[in-house]
Scaffold this active site. Sequence first.
Site, mmCIF file in Angstrom:
data_model
loop_
_atom_site.group_PDB
_atom_site.id
_atom_site.type_symbol
_atom_site.label_atom_id
_atom_site.label_comp_id
_atom_site.label_asym_id
_atom_site.label_seq_id
_atom_site.Cartn_x
_atom_site.Cartn_y
_atom_site.Cartn_z
ATOM 1 N N THR A 194 15.662 -5.000 -13.937
ATOM 2 C CA THR A 194 17.072 -4.265 -14.973
ATOM 3 C C THR A 194 16.473 -5.472 -16.536
ATOM 4 O OG1 THR A 194 17.751 -6.614 -14.180
ATOM 5 C CG2 THR A 194 18.443 -4.171 -12.612
ATOM 6 N N ASP A 195 15.334 -6.218 -15.928
ATOM 7 C CA ASP A 195 15.419 -6.716 -17.418
ATOM 8 C C ASP A 195 14.946 -6.274 -18.671
ATOM 9 O OD1 ASP A 195 16.152 -9.347 -16.177
ATOM 10 O OD2 ASP A 195 14.103 -10.189 -16.237
ATOM 11 N N THR A 217 13.769 -5.365 -8.812
ATOM 12 C CA THR A 217 15.105 -6.006 -7.786
ATOM 13 C C THR A 217 15.639 -5.209 -6.483
ATOM 14 O OG1 THR A 217 15.328 -7.824 -9.292
ATOM 15 C CG2 THR A 217 17.288 -7.999 -7.541
#
Length: 377
Positions: free
Chosen positions: A138-139, A57
Amino acid sequence: MLAQTLLLAAFAALGSASPIHVARADSPYVYTNSFGLNFTQMNASLPNVTIFATGGTIAGSGSSNTATTGYSIGSVGVLSLVDAVPEVLNISNIAGVQISNVGSEDVTSEILLNLSKYINKVVCGDSTMAGAVVTHGTDTLEESAFFLDATVNCGKPVVIVGAMRPSTAISADGPYNLLEAVTVAASNKSTNRGALVVLNDRIASAYYVTKNNANTLETFKPIEEGFLGTLVSDVPYYYYPPVTPTGKTAIDVSNITSIPRVDILYAYEDMSNDTLYNAIDSGAKGIVIAGAGAGGTSTSFNYAIEDVLNRLKVPVVQSTRANSGEVPLSDIGSTTASHIASGFLDPQKSRILLGLLLAQGKNLTEISAVFHGSTDD
Ligand SMILES: *[C@@H]1O[C@H](CO)[C@@H](O)[C@H](O)[C@H]1NC(C)=O
Ligand SMILES: *[C@@H]1O[C@H](CO)[C@@H](O)[C@H](O)[C@H]1NC(C)=O
Ligand SMILES: *[C@@H]1O[C@H](CO)[C@@H](O)[C@H](O)[C@H]1NC(C)=O
Ligand SMILES: *[C@@H]1O[C@H](CO)[C@@H](O)[C@H](O)[C@H]1NC(C)=O
Ligand SMILES: *[C@@H]1O[C@H](CO)[C@@H](O)[C@H](O)[C@H]1NC(C)=O
Ligand SMILES: *[C@@H]1O[C@H](CO)[C@@H](O)[C@H](O)[C@H]1NC(C)=O
Ligand SMILES: *[C@@H]1O[C@H](CO)[C@@H](O)[C@H](O)[C@H]1NC(C)=O
Ligand SMILES: *[C@@H]1O[C@H](CO)[C@@H](O)[C@H](O)[C@H]1NC(C)=O
Ligand SMILES: *[C@@H]1O[C@H](CO)[C@@H](O)[C@H](O)[C@H]1NC(C)=O
């Protein structure tokens, strides 16, 4: 499209306020060091930081400035990050390495091994380099961060950073997070603290931090252990002097060429024990159970774990599906097999550690001993 153009124009305006001149002729680079890293500026009185971009992201570009889901990932490289946040050039000289360009779910152990070896070589192995920043979706950020915490152990800061909002959203968090990450990596206050995760003005130990909310900015938290520090007006403040997490095992990856497959199985009512055998039949060399409560599984599944430990000698680490807390050995022990308790490590961190230990060729007894180091019994 218009929103993107306006945003870039805004960034360009910020850039023109900087007293530092970035060469922009045939090459955007002004200096190449002995490891072949290219710098966009070289001011010898500033610390040097290398940004390793994996995708995700922080590099993403959304189709509108209000979209916070459904954006395409990894579409902007390292140079664009520096262009987008020229303020970083007031803090350090930046070199960039695009190590991969994938969303965080597609980061593989091969990418992580490459990344760790690269950081060990060009950051740890270079006295002029202050630290590393890794941009990451971020996941699964916490998994890569745990991997780097275990495998980069020269004392220099490795800062993993991401963004929850796409770069074209109103109040995108990526640019400021990146500035804070570079600031933390460039600061000598950050040494000997292991890998650090920096988002949303907080500095967390990669050993403990986990993503708690799928959507909001306030998501990366070490629930029980707390943050190491914060940034106020981009100045890092650490609450405590450098400290090493209890039970942390440092692993040298220089001779490791691949990480064996480790599967995570999630415990639930009515769980059939054949999922355990199926995972091993499919090639898993180690298993982590996201157990109920303190590592619990059904009676039949528990017998299957003992069978796998005793007969197949495949390590099965019992962790917890609860969001925090410990799996102590005493809660899962039995007299018929040597169970392995994850202690305070959650399933995804246990998976990384087990994979690294298997890659080192550790046997069941040695693996047990390492995990036992993070339990209280
Ligand atoms: C180089 O960095 C120092 C320290 O931040 C700063 O004072 C100086 O102005 C910089 N030089 C240039 C040419 O920007
Ligand atoms: C540095 O720039 C040179 C010339 O453009 C290029 O060949 C090299 O791959 C770059 N190094 C890195 C680490 O990207
Ligand atoms: C940054 O790198 C340059 C070039 O290698 C070096 O001369 C300088 O001393 C480094 N800065 C610091 C603060 O170490
Ligand atoms: C860099 O620092 C100088 C001096 O503090 C400041 O005037 C300038 O606005 C800063 N540039 C950026 C891009 O933050
Ligand atoms: C890892 O690095 C090797 C050697 O530089 C390269 O051939 C390979 O493609 C890299 N793998 C990944 C997944 O980036
Ligand atoms: C950190 O850097 C500052 C400013 O350059 C210096 O005064 C201080 O001694 C350094 N501290 C450590 C622990 O290296
Ligand atoms: C890696 O292999 C080399 C050559 O066999 C050996 O000298 C070195 O000790 C090994 N390093 C580690 C950490 O196992
Ligand atoms: C696994 O579950 C099956 C079906 O319930 C059962 O027959 C078998 O005994 C169990 N295996 C072990 C090792 O307990
Ligand atoms: C595991 O490795 C240790 C250390 O190399 C050795 O002492 C022990 O006998 C091994 N245990 C088994 C079950 O192979």
